[in-house]
Design an enzyme around this catalytic site. Structure first.
Site, PDB file in Angstrom:
ATOM      1  N   GLU A  44     -62.116  40.496 -86.128  1.00  0.00           N
ATOM      2  CA  GLU A  44     -63.498  40.136 -85.813  1.00  0.00           C
ATOM      3  C   GLU A  44     -63.566  39.280 -84.555  1.00  0.00           C
ATOM      4  OE1 GLU A  44     -64.991  38.588 -89.570  1.00  0.00           O
ATOM      5  OE2 GLU A  44     -65.127  40.641 -90.345  1.00  0.00           O
ATOM      6  N   CYS A  53     -62.536  47.642 -86.353  1.00  0.00           N
ATOM      7  CA  CYS A  53     -62.176  47.920 -87.746  1.00  0.00           C
ATOM      8  C   CYS A  53     -60.686  48.248 -87.870  1.00  0.00           C
ATOM      9  CB  CYS A  53     -62.968  49.107 -88.274  1.00  0.00           C
ATOM     10  SG  CYS A  53     -64.742  48.847 -88.383  1.00  0.00           S
ATOM     11  N   GLU A  55     -59.283  50.789 -89.253  1.00  0.00           N
ATOM     12  CA  GLU A  55     -58.962  52.196 -88.982  1.00  0.00           C
ATOM     13  C   GLU A  55     -58.732  52.427 -87.489  1.00  0.00           C
ATOM     14  OE1 GLU A  55     -61.381  50.948 -90.792  1.00  0.00           O
ATOM     15  OE2 GLU A  55     -62.048  52.283 -92.390  1.00  0.00           O
ATOM     16  N   CYS A  85     -66.492  53.207 -91.519  1.00  0.00           N
ATOM     17  CA  CYS A  85     -67.852  53.126 -90.971  1.00  0.00           C
ATOM     18  C   CYS A  85     -68.120  54.317 -90.052  1.00  0.00           C
ATOM     19  CB  CYS A  85     -68.021  51.810 -90.211  1.00  0.00           C
ATOM     20  SG  CYS A  85     -67.276  51.821 -88.569  1.00  0.00           S
ATOM     21  N   CYS A  88     -65.997  54.492 -86.821  1.00  0.00           N
ATOM     22  CA  CYS A  88     -64.618  54.925 -87.087  1.00  0.00           C
ATOM     23  C   CYS A  88     -64.562  56.420 -87.400  1.00  0.00           C
ATOM     24  CB  CYS A  88     -63.999  54.125 -88.232  1.00  0.00           C
ATOM     25  SG  CYS A  88     -63.594  52.437 -87.747  1.00  0.00           S
TER      26      CYS A  88
HETATM   27  N1  THU Z   1     -64.491  47.100 -91.699  1.00  0.00           N
HETATM   28  C1  THU Z   1     -63.311  47.758 -91.505  1.00  0.00           C
HETATM   29  O1  THU Z   1     -62.375  47.217 -90.898  1.00  0.00           O
HETATM   30  N2  THU Z   1     -63.186  49.013 -91.989  1.00  0.00           N
HETATM   31  C2  THU Z   1     -64.092  49.612 -92.817  1.00  0.00           C
HETATM   32  O2  THU Z   1     -63.832  50.699 -93.301  1.00  0.00           O
HETATM   33  C3  THU Z   1     -65.361  48.926 -93.119  1.00  0.00           C
HETATM   34  C4  THU Z   1     -65.640  47.703 -92.318  1.00  0.00           C
HETATM   35  C5  THU Z   1     -64.591  45.686 -91.269  1.00  0.00           C
HETATM   36  C6  THU Z   1     -65.422  45.360 -90.101  1.00  0.00           C
HETATM   37  C7  THU Z   1     -65.757  43.901 -90.337  1.00  0.00           C
HETATM   38  O3  THU Z   1     -64.683  43.099 -89.887  1.00  0.00           O
HETATM   39  C8  THU Z   1     -65.789  43.783 -91.854  1.00  0.00           C
HETATM   40  O4  THU Z   1     -65.103  44.922 -92.346  1.00  0.00           O
HETATM   41  C9  THU Z   1     -67.172  43.710 -92.443  1.00  0.00           C
HETATM   42  O5  THU Z   1     -67.972  44.712 -91.936  1.00  0.00           O
END
Ligand code: THU
Length: 128
Positions: A44, A53, A55, A85, A88
């Site tokens: 983040e 993310c 992925e 998401c 991704c």
């Molecule tokens: N996030 C991911 O890393 N992968 C997912 O499949 C869903 C969301 C992360 C992004 C952010 O850091 C946190 O989860 C909340 O949205």
């Protein structure tokens, strides 16, 4: 490699997630066609839109090491089943529309969907 094992690697990877804002840890484990695994975590940022993310982190690591063919990705989170998401889904679609996507609350409740199921009729430019 068994998908349960791939999920375990994703689950283990999530401890390195950098999540000071959401506290939602995600780990991903990407299996290449030649049997290697690249893990990734969500990272983040104070400028929220700069967050990446798990992925995409796994894909970026693999592609920057010369990989372009993929079989499956497993995703584990600290908060139950996490589905990739929309960004991704599109990012992964570029490389592998028929990727197997393994998700689940834990290793005993895994669900497999193809990326094409998650992103029907996805967008891709013709490659030159
Ligand atoms: N996030 C991911 O890393 N992968 C997912 O499949 C869903 C969301 C992360 C992004 C952010 O850091 C946190 O989860 C909340 O949205």
């Amino acid at each position: 490699m068994e998908y349960k094992e791939l999920y375990r690697l994703a689950d283990k990877a999530k401890k390195n997630a950098y999540v000071p804002f959401s506290h939602f840890q995600v780990g991903a484990a990407l299996l290449t066609a030649d049997g290697q695994v690249f893990t990734g975590v969500n990272i983040e940022n104070s400028s929220f839109g700069a967050t990446i993310c798990a992925e995409r982190t796994a894909f970026v690591k693999a592609i920057s090491e010369g990989q372009l063919r993929f079989t499956a990705i497993a995703v584990a989170s600290s908060g139950g089943e996490a589905l990739p998401c929309g960004i991704c889904r599109q990012f992964m679609y570029e490389f592998c529309p028929n990727l197997d996507v393994i998700t689940g609350e834990d290793e005993n409740s895994l669900r497999m969907r193809t990326l094409e199921q998650l992103l029907p009729e996805g967008f891709r430019l013709e490659k030159e």
